[in-house]
Design a protein around this motif. Structure first.
Motif: not given
Length: 350
Positions: A150-151, A235-236, A249-250, A277-280
């Motif tokens: 789902d991206r 960018l996920v 969450s990105l 961190r690899q998430e925003l």
């Protein structure tokens, strides 16, 4: 040949010189007959992506236009048994319209349209235009398309499943690339039941949607493919809508999935997070969160950046719609709506 008369239903290959010959060896005068193909009008739709309930403007252009044309407007109805469409005349134009434009009010779902023109008595009709589509990320379509994983953004060679759901036993997955023509999954990948399985290549960047055997269209989603083998980064972000107040969450993902020492997240080109961190994480989506998002890291020189995602937050009865759009431009429709648009800019190396 009936008696002394030859009846011909003309096609382009009937261009020729014609004459008569009698049984007594006589020749008639000769005539030259040329056959012109019917013109095919060009249909344009605006906007290509819409928010539920917005109006859609159709324009039908005939090559070498002249007086006397009337225009006929149709909605496409999927016909899976013949792998084509049937056409349903839109309201109020059974005799055509003098104007070469037509406005569809209150459109809520993904839909396809066709036009043709006619003039004279008896009426000479053009060919039908190629179908053009208006896509919607409607939260409650009669049919739905789900994407796994789902991206929106993917790497070349990733495997993706596109699945159709709804009240139908028969489905097809359609796509429309940025530069090309619409086609269905059976032409370019494998359709198993209601699922299209795709091994992605750069040319699979496109808008995707489902069509059912009962004539329904699903919501549409945009999928982009990152084609940079050396500095690939995406960018996920989710392909489907989220509601206001929900967390989002990105993520930032490198092709090799190695651990990144420093990841930069940007909002409208302003650095908003810089750590390992690899998430925003956005705890509650709101108006202030709209704008362009991208991530970047510096595992080597030059620095590599994902393609940007444009997040637009407008309120509609307290609901936030996040729609990933094909065009990298903002449009505020009448009323208050909310959309997220995904640009089709290929990943850049900065």
């Amino acid at each position: 040949m009936t008696g002394s008369t030859c009846n011909i239903h003309l096609h382009w290959h009937n261009d020729a010189v014609y004459w008569c010959e009698s049984g007594s060896g006589e020749f008639s005068n000769a005539v030259n007959i040329t056959v012109q193909n019917k013109p095919r009008p060009v249909l344009t739709v605006s906007p290509s992506w819409l928010s539920p309930g917005a109006s859609v403007t159709l324009n039908c252009e005939v090559e070498h236009p002249s007086a006397g044309w009337r225009f006929y407007w149709y909605k496409t109805v999927p016909d899976l048994s013949h792998n084509s469409y049937s056409y349903k005349l839109l309201p109020g134009n059974s005799r055509g319209t003098e104007q070469d434009s037509y406005i569809v009010h209150g459109q809520t779902h993904t839909a396809g349209y066709v036009c043709r023109a006619g003039r004279g008595d008896p009426v000479f009709y053009t060919e039908n235009s190629e179908p053009k589509f208006v896509w919607s990320g409607d939260l409650h379509p009669a049919a739905s398309l789900t994407v796994n994983p789902d991206r929106v953004q993917h790497f070349t060679s990733d495997s993706v499943s596109l699945s159709c759901e709804g009240n139908s036993a028969e489905w097809r997955v359609k796509r429309f690339p940025e530069h090309g023509y619409q086609s269905d999954c059976s032409y370019w990948r494998t359709m198993t039941g209601s699922t299209c399985n795709v091994g992605l290549y750069w040319y699979d960047t496109a808008v995707y949607w489902c069509e059912s055997g009962s004539g329904e269209f699903s919501n549409a989603v945009n999928i982009t493919v990152q084609n940079d083998y050396h500095y690939g980064i995406i960018l996920v972000s989710p392909v489907h809508p989220v509601t206001e107040g929900e967390s989002v969450s990105l993520g930032c993902r490198f092709r090799t999935e190695e651990k990144l020492s420093s990841v930069f997240f940007y909002h409208n080109d302003k650095l908003i997070q810089n750590d390992t961190r690899q998430e925003l994480n956005i705890s509650a989506v709101s108006k202030s969160d709209e704008g362009f998002y991208k991530c970047q890291f510096a595992v080597m020189e030059p620095k590599s950046s994902s393609s940007p995602v444009l997040l637009i937050v407008l309120l509609l009865c307290g609901i936030v719609l996040i729609i990933l759009l094909l065009l990298c431009c903002c449009r505020k429709s009448t009323g208050e709506t909310l959309i997220i648009k995904q640009s089709l800019i290929s990943s850049d190396v900065m």
